[in-house]
Design an enzyme around this catalytic site. Structure first.
Site, mmCIF file in Angstrom:
data_model
loop_
_atom_site.group_PDB
_atom_site.id
_atom_site.type_symbol
_atom_site.label_atom_id
_atom_site.label_comp_id
_atom_site.label_asym_id
_atom_site.label_seq_id
_atom_site.Cartn_x
_atom_site.Cartn_y
_atom_site.Cartn_z
ATOM 1 N N GLU A 1 46.127 44.079 44.381
ATOM 2 C CA GLU A 1 47.480 44.861 44.838
ATOM 3 C C GLU A 1 47.779 44.836 46.193
ATOM 4 O O GLU A 1 48.819 44.679 46.464
ATOM 5 C CB GLU A 1 47.652 46.178 43.979
ATOM 6 C CG GLU A 1 47.460 46.253 42.708
ATOM 7 C CD GLU A 1 47.400 47.492 42.127
ATOM 8 O OE1 GLU A 1 46.504 48.124 42.274
ATOM 9 O OE2 GLU A 1 48.086 47.836 41.020
ATOM 10 N N GLY B 1 43.180 47.195 42.969
ATOM 11 C CA GLY B 1 43.995 47.545 44.000
ATOM 12 C C GLY B 1 43.670 46.492 45.120
ATOM 13 O O GLY B 1 44.396 46.479 46.235
HETATM 14 N N1 3HC Z 1 34.246 51.505 43.453
HETATM 15 C C1 3HC Z 1 33.196 51.912 43.650
HETATM 16 N N2 3HC Z 1 32.079 51.524 43.763
HETATM 17 C C2 3HC Z 1 31.832 50.115 43.338
HETATM 18 C C3 3HC Z 1 33.131 49.397 42.850
HETATM 19 C C4 3HC Z 1 34.343 50.097 43.201
HETATM 20 N N3 3HC Z 1 35.556 49.652 42.486
HETATM 21 N N4 3HC Z 1 32.813 48.111 42.726
HETATM 22 C C5 3HC Z 1 31.607 47.974 42.769
HETATM 23 N N5 3HC Z 1 31.191 49.284 43.196
HETATM 24 C C6 3HC Z 1 29.707 49.460 43.177
HETATM 25 C C7 3HC Z 1 28.680 49.479 42.208
HETATM 26 O O1 3HC Z 1 28.807 50.670 41.505
HETATM 27 C C8 3HC Z 1 27.402 48.874 42.490
HETATM 28 O O2 3HC Z 1 27.095 50.119 43.367
HETATM 29 P P1 3HC Z 1 25.210 50.490 43.284
HETATM 30 O O3 3HC Z 1 24.713 49.261 44.021
HETATM 31 O O4 3HC Z 1 25.089 51.819 43.954
HETATM 32 O O5 3HC Z 1 24.798 50.593 41.675
HETATM 33 C C9 3HC Z 1 27.758 48.089 43.860
HETATM 34 O O6 3HC Z 1 29.180 48.404 44.225
HETATM 35 C C10 3HC Z 1 27.594 46.583 43.687
HETATM 36 O O7 3HC Z 1 28.266 46.483 42.439
HETATM 37 P P2 3HC Z 1 27.715 45.440 41.343
HETATM 38 O O8 3HC Z 1 26.383 45.668 40.947
HETATM 39 O O9 3HC Z 1 28.719 45.454 39.893
HETATM 40 O O10 3HC Z 1 27.881 43.940 41.964
HETATM 41 P P3 3HC Z 1 28.140 42.485 41.810
HETATM 42 O O11 3HC Z 1 28.124 41.749 42.755
HETATM 43 O O12 3HC Z 1 27.562 42.307 40.349
HETATM 44 O O13 3HC Z 1 29.770 42.910 41.326
HETATM 45 C C11 3HC Z 1 31.919 43.124 41.459
HETATM 46 C C12 3HC Z 1 30.871 42.983 42.344
HETATM 47 C C13 3HC Z 1 32.771 41.859 40.927
HETATM 48 C C14 3HC Z 1 33.032 43.578 42.682
HETATM 49 C C15 3HC Z 1 31.997 44.243 40.581
HETATM 50 O O14 3HC Z 1 31.348 45.421 41.082
HETATM 51 C C16 3HC Z 1 33.134 45.023 39.739
HETATM 52 O O15 3HC Z 1 33.658 44.323 39.103
HETATM 53 N N6 3HC Z 1 33.761 45.876 40.241
HETATM 54 C C17 3HC Z 1 34.783 46.652 39.831
HETATM 55 C C18 3HC Z 1 36.212 46.158 40.033
HETATM 56 C C19 3HC Z 1 37.139 46.925 39.650
HETATM 57 O O16 3HC Z 1 37.127 47.439 38.346
HETATM 58 N N7 3HC Z 1 38.187 46.998 40.280
HETATM 59 C C20 3HC Z 1 39.351 47.900 39.835
HETATM 60 C C21 3HC Z 1 39.397 49.190 40.504
HETATM 61 S S1 3HC Z 1 40.329 50.503 39.723
HETATM 62 C C22 3HC Z 1 41.841 50.303 40.807
HETATM 63 O O17 3HC Z 1 41.732 49.441 41.862
HETATM 64 C C23 3HC Z 1 42.976 50.990 40.388
HETATM 65 C C24 3HC Z 1 44.079 50.440 41.254
HETATM 66 O O18 3HC Z 1 45.052 49.715 40.243
HETATM 67 C C25 3HC Z 1 45.194 51.550 41.707
#
Ligand code: 3HC
Ligand code: NAI
Length: 690
Positions: free
Chosen positions: A108, A105
């Site tokens: 996006e 997102g």
């Molecule tokens: N939503 C909620 N929590 C999230 C999150 C998200 N999108 N991304 C990261 N977090 C949280 C993690 O759970 C973690 O929480 P914690 O400390 O309580 O365990 C904290 O943020 C830090 O995350 P990481 O340990 O993974 O930190 P890094 O620095 O290693 O990585 C990152 C950061 C690259 C942003 C990685 O967290 C990541 O890849 N996040 C997911 C990204 C993702 O999948 N985005 C797509 C979401 S779906 C979407 O957007 C739908 C849309 O198309 C409508």
């Protein structure tokens, strides 16, 4: 700077409004962010003093996507599409200023802005596929319009991000920052916005871009090619096909209609068990890094120089992990020949990677230059960490640890890569059991992500904290486990192996068992896996019991697995393709008869239940005994170490969805004793993972 709400602020720099999101840790698009950005942008649009808008994030990253915790819950507040509309459809230019990662997102949103400026270290991706989803807020329609259909498909199907330089070349970015600090980014984005004000031009709206779609229309076979190329890797995952369909829709339908199509696909995937499993797994992996009884600020030991004992299958692969991160490694063997062989395998592995263009020749030399091969154990005297990877034999391991105790400097961490043995017994031979830990890598150790970190009864908390951090440093997914035979992964594997053997003992064909488990989503069934590892592991010609034990008989016949082109299956020596062997079939029947079983048809469902429910049962025992910290850790082990399909979450998540009472009843039916914890949870209507 004025607060719009608790996570969004608005300020102005001359005629430029700056909207700042500050929602740690990753500025995910939770309700407050969506509401805040929507009203901040609306206010800026209405403010006649404002001529352009910059959208930027505080903290370590731009928006990392939707808030995954909110997905699947009833929507509240402003939705993401409304936020995008207010950004794109308003009369004033909007510039996204991006650092860190713009994901899902987040990208996006950025693509809904008219222009994008980014830090040169920023990364961009649509990783929704990894959560079993498709980009559901117009991403499947916007990305192909900006980077082209083929590249967009590649990014959305792999979920892998690209770097800023590539993004710039693809047209995803308008400018890269020259400076390196966050302040530079803001300044440059504001300067960019000022130029837009000074020399107005029609706003560039992604939704209106058509050139790259038109180009793709001339190449209609593209989609068939893409489908073919991903078929094997995406078997069992529903999201990839839906992503392809959305991009097809982009070529066929007007923007708004295609967005509706995308939205329906997104909702369907969101409701699927596969996506629920993958979203569960996302948090499971992050939870695994947490050790409740060890404080975050536990002091860690310095690790720069690593010693490895044994340059065999595991030792060499383990060494590569450290060489890859620039750490120096001393590797010890008993014989020159074994040492030379081990070192040459490492070099060949690097050269293969270099031949694929993923490393330069200089990188290979640099890594090899960090490696010191030796026959002298004493050379480990100044290592900060020593990992033993010698034969799986308690006597030999104790001898090695006794010597390490004398040789290694105080404070060095002494680790064993043992697969099954009692770490406490190994530690007891030393005068420093607090420094002893298990670092159980999986084969091939330079590739497999999983690291089981084995905590002995005396292992120091700082040694655990240091080891968990080390796992992260070398790119592993670490799971802390306790001492028992086979720890978490191999112990559960053994429970499955026992059942699979029993099925064959009853006359069921190994290929039926393999097929059922492979259809379930495992990369390889248990018998194919034995053939791969070698039928003769643990087999000894002198004590072979071929008369009654089928596996011994196959070894006696020279059927030692893939390496002899025959095991449970026959293998084509060139392609390694497996085929069924009539002699093995006859042997299976003969041995079953000898053991008193009459031939019968067995359903796939029975095979599945008899192989998988005992794994769940073993997982329950592991939890009862405190060997795993939490049920989700078991799932992380099985997904990363054994290829359990992530779209089924892991054995414990899967069990919860099957229903624990059903599993108890089935275990009883097949004369297995359900674990007390499993019975308890089932009777209370509870689950392992929720
Ligand atoms: N939503 C909620 N929590 C999230 C999150 C998200 N999108 N991304 C990261 N977090 C949280 C993690 O759970 C973690 O929480 P914690 O400390 O309580 O365990 C904290 O943020 C830090 O995350 P990481 O340990 O993974 O930190 P890094 O620095 O290693 O990585 C990152 C950061 C690259 C942003 C990685 O967290 C990541 O890849 N996040 C997911 C990204 C993702 O999948 N985005 C797509 C979401 S779906 C979407 O957007 C739908 C849309 O198309 C409508
Ligand atoms: P291997 O047989 O390929 O290598 C062991 C190496 O250790 C040999 O090269 C041998 O010469 C050397 N060695 C033996 N005694 C030594 C000593 N005293 N000093 C120095 N070198 C010595 O064995 P592999 O497969 O690498 O296994 C090593 C350890 O890793 C075992 O404990 C095994 O259980 C564990 N392991 C193995 C996995 C696998 O898939 N092979 C997976 C995970 C763990």
């Amino acid at each position: 700077m004025s607060k719009v709400n608790e996570v969004v602020q608005r300020s102005t720099q001359g005629e430029i409004a700056v909207v700042t999101i500050d929602s740690p840790p990753v500025n995910a698009l939770g309700r407050a962010v969506r509401d805040g950005v929507h009203s901040a942008v609306q206010q800026a649009q209405q403010d006649t003093a404002v001529k352009a808008i910059v959208l930027i994030c505080a903290g370590k990253t731009f928006i990392a996507g939707a808030d995954i915790r909110e997905l699947g819950k009833p929507p509240e507040g402003t939705n993401l599409i409304e936020v995008e509309k207010v950004l794109e459809a308003g009369p004033k230019p909007v510039v996204a200023a991006i650092h860190g990662t713009a994901l899902g997102g987040g990208l996006e949103i950025a693509m809904s802005c008219h222009y994008r400026v980014a830090a040169s270290s920023a990364r961009f991706g649509l990783p929704e596929v990894k959560l079993g989803l498709l980009p559901g807020a117009t991403g499947t329609q916007r990305l192909p319009r900006i980077v082209g259909v083929a590249k967009a498909l590649d990014m959305m199907l792999s979920g892998e991000p690209i770097g800023a330089q590539e993004a710039r070349e693809l047209g995803l970015l308008d400018e890269l920052t020259k400076g390196s600090s966050d302040g530079d980014l803001l300044q440059q984005a504001v300067a960019f916005a000022k130029q837009l004000v000074a020399a107005p031009r029609p706003l560039r709206k992604t939704r209106d871009l058509e050139d790259k779609l038109t180009a793709a229309k001339a190449n209609p076979e593209l989609f068939a090619k893409v489908r073919k190329s991903i078929a094997k890797k995406t078997r069992g995952f529903p999201a990839p096909e839906k992503i392809v369909q959305c991009v097809e829709a982009a070529l066929r339908m007007p923007f708004d209609e295609a967005c509706q199509f995308e939205r329906r696909g997104f909702q369907e995937l969101m409701a699927s068990l596969e996506s629920k499993a993958q979203r569960y797994y996302f948090f499971a992996e992050r939870e695994a890094a947490k050790v409740p009884d060890i404080a975050q600020d536990t002091p860690q030991r310095k690790l720069e120089k690593v010693g490895i004992i044994g340059a065999g299958t595991m030792g060499g692969g383990i060494a590569m992990n450290f060489l890859n991160t620039g750490m120096s490694v001393v590797i010890v063997e008993t014989k020159q020949e074994a040492l030379d062989r081990g070192v040459s395998v490492i070099r060949k592995n690097y050269e293969r990677t270099a031949s694929k263009g993923k490393l330069t020749a200089a990188d290979v030399d640099k890594r090899m230059g960090l490696l010191t091969p030796t026959l002298q154990l004493e050379q480990l005297h100044d290592c900060d960490l020593v990992i033993e990877a010698v034969f799986e034999n308690m006597g030999i391991k104790k001898e090695v640890f006794g010597k390490l105790d004398r040789i290694c400097k105080p404070g060095a961490i002494l680790a064993s890569n043992t697969s099954y043995l009692d770490l406490n017994e190994i530690a007891s031979i030393t005068q420093r059991p607090a420094d002893v830990i298990g670092l159980h890598f999986f084969s091939p150790a330079n590739v497999m992500k999983l690291l089981e970190i084995v905590r002995g009864k005396a292992t120091g908390k700082d040694v655990i904290a240091t080891s968990m951090a080390l796992g992260k440093r070398i790119g592993k997914i670490s799971v802390l486990v306790g001492v028992c035979r086979g720890f978490v992964g191999n112990r559960i594997l053994a429970a499955r192996g026992e059942q699979a053997r029993q099925l064959v003992q009853e006359g069921i064909m190994p290929w039926q068992v393999d097929r059922v488990l492979e259809d379930f989503g495992m990369p390889m069934g248990p018998f194919a896996m034995i053939d791969l590892a070698g039928m003769d592991i643990g087999w000894d010609a002198k004590s072979s019991r071929g008369e009654t034990v089928l596996r011994d008989k196959l070894c006696e016949l020279g059927r030692r697995g893939q390496k002899t082109s025959a095991g449970f299956y026959n293998y084509d020596p060139q392609t390694r393709e497996r085929s069924i062997d009539a002699d093995v079939e006859a042997l299976v029947r003969q041995y079953a008869k000898k053991a008193g079983f009459t031939a019968r048809e067995v359903s796939d469902q029975e095979i599945l239940e008899r192989c998988l429910y005992p794994m769940v049962n073993e997982g329950a025992k592991i939890l009862e005994e405190g060997i795993a910290q939490r049920a989700s850790d078991i799932d992380v082990v099985w997904v990363n170490g054994y290829g359990w399909p992530v779209y089924r979450g892991g054995p414990m998540f899967w069990a919860d969805n099957v229903g624990l009472q059903k599993i108890v009843d089935s275990l009883v039916r097949y004369q297995q004793e359900p674990a007390a914890l499993l019975r308890k949870l089932a009777s209370e209507g509870k689950t392992f993972t929720r």
